[in-house]
Scaffold this active site. Structure first.
Site, PDB file in Angstrom:
ATOM      1  N   HIS A 266       0.815  -1.221   0.000  1.00 54.96           N
ATOM      2  CA  HIS A 266       0.000   0.000   0.000  1.00 54.96           C
ATOM      3  C   HIS A 266       0.847   1.269   0.000  1.00 54.96           C
ATOM      4  O   HIS A 266       0.367   2.334  -0.367  1.00 54.96           O
ATOM      5  CB  HIS A 266      -1.020  -0.008   1.141  1.00 54.96           C
TER       6      HIS A 266
ATOM      7  N   ASP B  36       8.160  -7.045   8.081  1.00 60.63           N
ATOM      8  CA  ASP B  36       6.892  -6.306   8.011  1.00 60.63           C
ATOM      9  C   ASP B  36       7.036  -5.000   7.230  1.00 60.63           C
ATOM     10  O   ASP B  36       6.136  -4.620   6.485  1.00 60.63           O
ATOM     11  CB  ASP B  36       6.413  -6.009   9.447  1.00 60.63           C
TER      12      ASP B  36
ATOM     13  N   HIS C 158       7.747  -2.405   2.264  1.00 59.70           N
ATOM     14  CA  HIS C 158       7.552  -0.982   1.988  1.00 59.70           C
ATOM     15  C   HIS C 158       8.841  -0.200   1.696  1.00 59.70           C
ATOM     16  O   HIS C 158       8.932   0.523   0.714  1.00 59.70           O
ATOM     17  CB  HIS C 158       6.843  -0.318   3.165  1.00 59.70           C
TER      18      HIS C 158
END
Ligand code: BG6
Length: 485
Positions: free
Chosen positions: A189, A246, A251
């Protein structure tokens, strides 16, 4: 410039009629992001003219259609930007169905998809969003293959995309046995955030920045994503994952790909992903000596956390890229929970001028600092060039000044989409530009192997701080730009 990418942004094409199936429809991600996001897309008129959303979960967590609608309404009420009321909600709610699915009994899901397709008419596209925990992933993909549901369908896959190289390869093999890579959308995202796309615009739509975007002018880069939140009750997930898997492999490495890429020859999925993949190819294997792992004090007392847990809630690391543009330029990445602020900032630090004609004491106080470009991609985001200027007065004193572009002040961001919304829409349109490719993710795990095999011990840090002391040594002779106020 020649462009093969659909020009969605200028003309705003609407996706074909769709049946969207949400696996994990009763889970946390669906509640916080996916259901509110889908409703916002519907309200903004960006969903197809005809669509149905089928929620799914194993029989033990199954809901009826009405209970699913209630669940969705509560999710949107709590987490949505658009409130669930009026005609818009009524119309959205009518598109919701539920179909339970277990490996040995996919019947209710098949029936719900069939009903949804009949309601829509014609041959709607199928989009499966797998918002399920890793343990359930393989069985859901196999179910899609065995039932024929996967035929011609697109698949949105949630991270983690494996936990190391062998598991990432196995996961990709599982997916490819059922769905071709051209229909796989590995969602991150962060890449749906407006300011990340804007890195492309800033770099490649202007002649101003690109000539200096290299080792000749940039001394180092920081990609800093501290979070003020803790693990928010997600001990079960977090204990087995940790901040490196994570946040970094997903990301922050993706951001690195966009900051460091060569100019793509066209703004389409193939060219963009070829360029980020090349960045990942040139990433030196991570050196555990250049990594700081931290754990916030009190983490081991969180419910569900092992009393001697070695899981990191913080990572800072130095990454090097072996290519002509970036050889010798360190990239410093940092992210962690329970830190002093929640921020998303990329900073390019420029080299000092060749001749240091301003003595150090010309910088008023220690605070006068310039010579950097700061990209803050918190929604709605801003970009600032920070430089030294003359402080007015008879003496030559230097002060800090910012030239700032702020999305909120420059554009009407009323129609802006959140990361998830933007990416779900892209998946419906078949645009893979902002999704990770199988080879890219495997390459990142390969570069991470030395660290995964030999992680340095976790070091404690106080909640509300900026991580263990060792992070200062990691970045020397530079310093972290955050906190900046
Ligand atoms: C998620 C991580 O992918 O991203 C979370 O699992 C993290 O641990 C979150 O908090 C951060 O996203 P954002 O957009 O809130 O910065």
């Amino acid at each position: 410039m020649a462009s093969a990418r659909p020009s969605r942004r200028s003309t705003g094409p609407v996706p074909d009629p769709h049946v969207i199936v949400l696996f994990g429809a009763t889970g946390d991600l669906a509640r916080r992001k996916l259901l509110p996001g889908l409703f916002h897309l519907a309200k903004a008129g960006l969903l197809p003219s005809r669509y149905r959303i089928v929620g799914s979960a194993p029989a033990q967590a199954a809901l009826g259609d009405d209970a699913f609608r209630k669940h969705a309404r509560e999710a949107v009420e709590e987490f949505g930007r658009a409130k669930p009321d009026g005609r818009a909600w009524q119309e959205f709610e009518e598109t919701l169905r539920f179909g339970a699915a277990d490996s040995d009994d996919p019947g209710p899901l098949l029936a719900a998809v069939r009903d949804a397709e009949r309601d829509i008419g014609g041959s709607p596209r199928r989009l499966f969003h797998l918002a399920v925990p890793p343990a359930a992933f393989t069985s859901v993909v196999e179910l899609l293959g065995a039932t024929g549901l996967a035929e011609d369908a697109r698949l949105i896959v949630e991270k983690p995309f494996g936990t190391d190289l062998p598991s990432a390869r196995a996961l990709n093999d599982t997916i490819h046995a059922v769905v071709d890579e051209s229909r796989v959308f590995r969602i991150d995202h962060f890449l749906g955030k407006e300011s990340v796309d804007n890195i492309l615009a800033l770099r490649f739509a202007n002649g101003l920045f690109e000539p200096i975007w290299n080792r000749d002018h940039i001394s180092h880069v920081q990609i800093d994503v501290p979070e003020s939140i803790g693990i928010e009750g997600r001990a079960q997930f977090f204990e087995g994952t940790g901040t490196f898997r994570d946040m970094i492999v997903t990301h922050l490495f993706q951001l690195l790909g966009f900051v460091a890429m060569e100019p793509p020859t066209a703004l389409n999925a193939k060219c963009l992903r070829d360029e980020t993949e090349k960045v990942f190819e040139t990433m030196e294997p991570l050196d555990p000596a250049q990594v700081v792992r931290g754990q916030y004090e009190g983490y081991r007392q969180e419910p569900g956390v092992a009393p001697h847990s070695d899981t990191e809630t913080f990572v800072a690391l130095r990454v090097r890229l072996e290519n002509w543009r970036w050889a010798g330029v360190p990239f410093y990445l940092r992210s962690g929970k329970s830190l002093g602020q929640g921020r998303h900032v990329v900073t390019l630090g420029f080299r000092e001028p060749a001749l240091r004609m301003f003595p150090d004491d010309a910088r008023r106080g220690a605070g006068a600092q310039g010579n950097r470009l700061v990209i803050d991609f918190a929604d709605p985001g801003r970009i600032a060039a920070r430089f030294l200027v003359k402080d007015p007065g008879p003496a030559m004193h230097l002060g800090t000044a910012d030239m700032t572009f702020s999305y909120a002040e420059s554009f009407n961001s009323l129609h802006a989409l959140e990361g998830y919304e933007r990416l779900i829409l892209d998946a419906m349109l078949g645009d893979q530009s902002l999704f990770t490719r199988a080879d890219g993710i495997e390459r990142l795990w390969a570069a991470s192997t030395p660290l995964l095999e030999n992680p340095p011990p976790v070091q404690p840090y106080a909640q509300g701080s900026w991580g263990p002391d060792a992070v200062r040594r990691l970045i020397a002779p530079y310093h972290w730009y955050l906190p900046d106020r």
